[in-house]
Design a protein around this motif. Structure first.
Motif, PDB file in Angstrom:
ATOM      1  N   LEU A  80      -1.259   7.415  -3.481  1.00  0.00           N
ATOM      2  CA  LEU A  80      -0.888   6.515  -4.581  1.00  0.00           C
ATOM      3  C   LEU A  80      -0.695   5.093  -4.080  1.00  0.00           C
ATOM      4  O   LEU A  80      -1.172   4.130  -4.692  1.00  0.00           O
ATOM      5  N   LEU A  81      -0.010   4.971  -2.943  1.00  0.00           N
ATOM      6  CA  LEU A  81       0.204   3.641  -2.365  1.00  0.00           C
ATOM      7  C   LEU A  81      -1.120   2.981  -2.007  1.00  0.00           C
ATOM      8  O   LEU A  81      -1.328   1.783  -2.262  1.00  0.00           O
ATOM      9  N   ASP A  82      -2.025   3.754  -1.401  1.00  0.00           N
ATOM     10  CA  ASP A  82      -3.341   3.205  -1.048  1.00  0.00           C
ATOM     11  C   ASP A  82      -4.082   2.741  -2.289  1.00  0.00           C
ATOM     12  O   ASP A  82      -4.729   1.681  -2.287  1.00  0.00           O
ATOM     13  N   ARG A  83      -3.996   3.524  -3.376  1.00  0.00           N
ATOM     14  CA  ARG A  83      -4.680   3.161  -4.618  1.00  0.00           C
ATOM     15  C   ARG A  83      -4.095   1.890  -5.207  1.00  0.00           C
ATOM     16  O   ARG A  83      -4.819   1.017  -5.684  1.00  0.00           O
ATOM     17  N   LEU A  84      -2.780   1.754  -5.171  1.00  0.00           N
ATOM     18  CA  LEU A  84      -2.134   0.555  -5.715  1.00  0.00           C
ATOM     19  C   LEU A  84      -2.467  -0.666  -4.896  1.00  0.00           C
ATOM     20  O   LEU A  84      -2.684  -1.771  -5.432  1.00  0.00           O
ATOM     21  N   ILE A  85      -2.541  -0.509  -3.565  1.00  0.00           N
ATOM     22  CA  ILE A  85      -2.882  -1.633  -2.690  1.00  0.00           C
ATOM     23  C   ILE A  85      -4.344  -2.056  -2.917  1.00  0.00           C
ATOM     24  O   ILE A  85      -4.653  -3.250  -3.007  1.00  0.00           O
ATOM     25  N   ASP A  86      -5.228  -1.073  -3.074  1.00  0.00           N
ATOM     26  CA  ASP A  86      -6.653  -1.378  -3.320  1.00  0.00           C
ATOM     27  C   ASP A  86      -6.827  -2.091  -4.644  1.00  0.00           C
ATOM     28  O   ASP A  86      -7.751  -2.895  -4.826  1.00  0.00           O
ATOM     29  N   SER A  87      -5.916  -1.849  -5.602  1.00  0.00           N
ATOM     30  CA  SER A  87      -6.014  -2.474  -6.911  1.00  0.00           C
ATOM     31  C   SER A  87      -5.249  -3.792  -6.986  1.00  0.00           C
ATOM     32  O   SER A  87      -5.117  -4.379  -8.062  1.00  0.00           O
ATOM     33  N   ASP A  88      -4.752  -4.252  -5.833  1.00  0.00           N
ATOM     34  CA  ASP A  88      -3.963  -5.498  -5.740  1.00  0.00           C
ATOM     35  C   ASP A  88      -2.724  -5.456  -6.599  1.00  0.00           C
ATOM     36  O   ASP A  88      -2.234  -6.484  -7.098  1.00  0.00           O
ATOM     37  N   MET A  89      -2.144  -4.262  -6.755  1.00  0.00           N
ATOM     38  CA  MET A  89      -0.912  -4.121  -7.523  1.00  0.00           C
ATOM     39  C   MET A  89       0.322  -4.132  -6.626  1.00  0.00           C
ATOM     40  O   MET A  89       1.444  -4.225  -7.125  1.00  0.00           O
ATOM     41  N   LEU A  90       0.115  -4.044  -5.330  1.00  0.00           N
ATOM     42  CA  LEU A  90       1.197  -4.117  -4.355  1.00  0.00           C
ATOM     43  C   LEU A  90       0.829  -5.099  -3.266  1.00  0.00           C
ATOM     44  O   LEU A  90      -0.329  -5.160  -2.822  1.00  0.00           O
ATOM     45  N   ALA A  91       1.814  -5.884  -2.837  1.00  0.00           N
ATOM     46  CA  ALA A  91       1.579  -6.815  -1.733  1.00  0.00           C
ATOM     47  C   ALA A  91       1.654  -6.063  -0.418  1.00  0.00           C
ATOM     48  O   ALA A  91       2.466  -5.139  -0.246  1.00  0.00           O
ATOM     49  N   VAL A  92       0.826  -6.441   0.536  1.00  0.00           N
ATOM     50  CA  VAL A  92       0.845  -5.798   1.858  1.00  0.00           C
ATOM     51  C   VAL A  92       1.147  -6.843   2.922  1.00  0.00           C
ATOM     52  O   VAL A  92       1.058  -8.033   2.709  1.00  0.00           O
TER      53      VAL A  92
END
Length: 270
Positions: A258-270
């Protein structure tokens, strides 16, 4: 001194239907209720009647069937219920609605001094939170919004102290009467009508005021007095859901996916 509770009859939002051609509410066969926030406004007006001797008035603008809502207010203990109903009021937006209600409150003030006007913070059918402030501006009343506690009322000095519920904090405010107060649900717990009050309200009079009493310019009310209108109503499209990973047997792996999917969608800052 008068305390006025502005209440609105709204559709049960779980059963709303809209005419796709006219973009107006289909009223036939739909149950109506008192706007939940307004029930707290009504309760507070009754508490002021009990504690300070105010004369409590329930005021509503709507079609003739809104009389049922005002009769409920009578069953709860208000002294007067007034329905503002006229074909020329139909189709009103918040600007036009506040114009009509303010005119009615002004007319009430000619009969007896108005001290406080209560409104719910917003209605569940419109959610604009504009009518209460609009009434305050038109009448030149002090404006106190998002109130969750009446701290003090001084009828000699004509002041009121309230607590406002803001994001992450509270604010204590003192204002001059007359005042418009919009309330949140935390303010009180509405009472239930007694059986004798229910019976007496069935025979009590709900006053009906049309534009004949208010004498407003027909171009300032209803559709003619509404600068905003509904052009289209639709339900937002929802994409088909997706199950990510195996949360039952591998919750950590599912969370990482889920975290990977959110990061790929630019919904979470890394």
């Amino acid at each position: 001194m008068l305390v006025v509770a502005c209440i609105k009859q709204v559709p049960d939002t779980t059963q709303v239907q809209i005419d796709p051609v006219t973009n107006t509410l289909i009223r036939d066969g739909i149950p109506f209720i008192i706007n939940p926030y307004d029930s707290h406004a009504l309760e507070e007006s009754l508490r002021l009647k009990d504690s300070h001797g105010f004369t409590a008035v329930a005021l509503s603008m709507g079609p003739p069937n809104a009389e049922a809502t005002l009769r409920k207010a009578l069953a709860l203990g208000v002294d007067r219920s007034i329905l503002l109903s006229d074909r020329v009021f139909g189709g009103a937006d918040t600007l036009s609605t506040s114009n009509v209600i303010a005119a009615a409150i002004k007319k009430l003030g000619e009969q007896k001094e108005v001290g406080i006007v209560f409104c719910g913070k917003q209605t569940i059918d419109g959610d604009t939170a504009q009518v209460g402030p609009g009434i305050a501006v038109r009448l030149g009343y002090s404006q106190l919004t998002l109130v969750d506690r009446i701290e003090k009322i001084d009828l000699v000095q004509k002041t009121v102290v309230v607590r406002r519920k803001l994001e992450g904090r509270y604010e204590i405010v003192e204002a001059r009467l007359p005042a418009m107060i919009t309330v949140v649900r935390e303010l009180n717990r509405p009472r239930y009508p007694t059986v004798p009050m229910r019976l007496s309200s069935a025979k009590a009079q709900v006053e009906c005021w049309s534009n004949e009493q208010l004498q407003l310019d027909v171009n300032s009310v209803g559709l003619k007095g509404s600068p905003t209108w509904v052009s289209r109503i639709f339900s937002p499209e929802r994409k088909e859901g997706e199950i990510i990973g195996d949360g039952m047997n591998d919750p950590v792996g599912a969370a990482n996916l889920l975290l990977d999917r959110l990061i790929d969608s630019d919904m979470l800052a890394v």
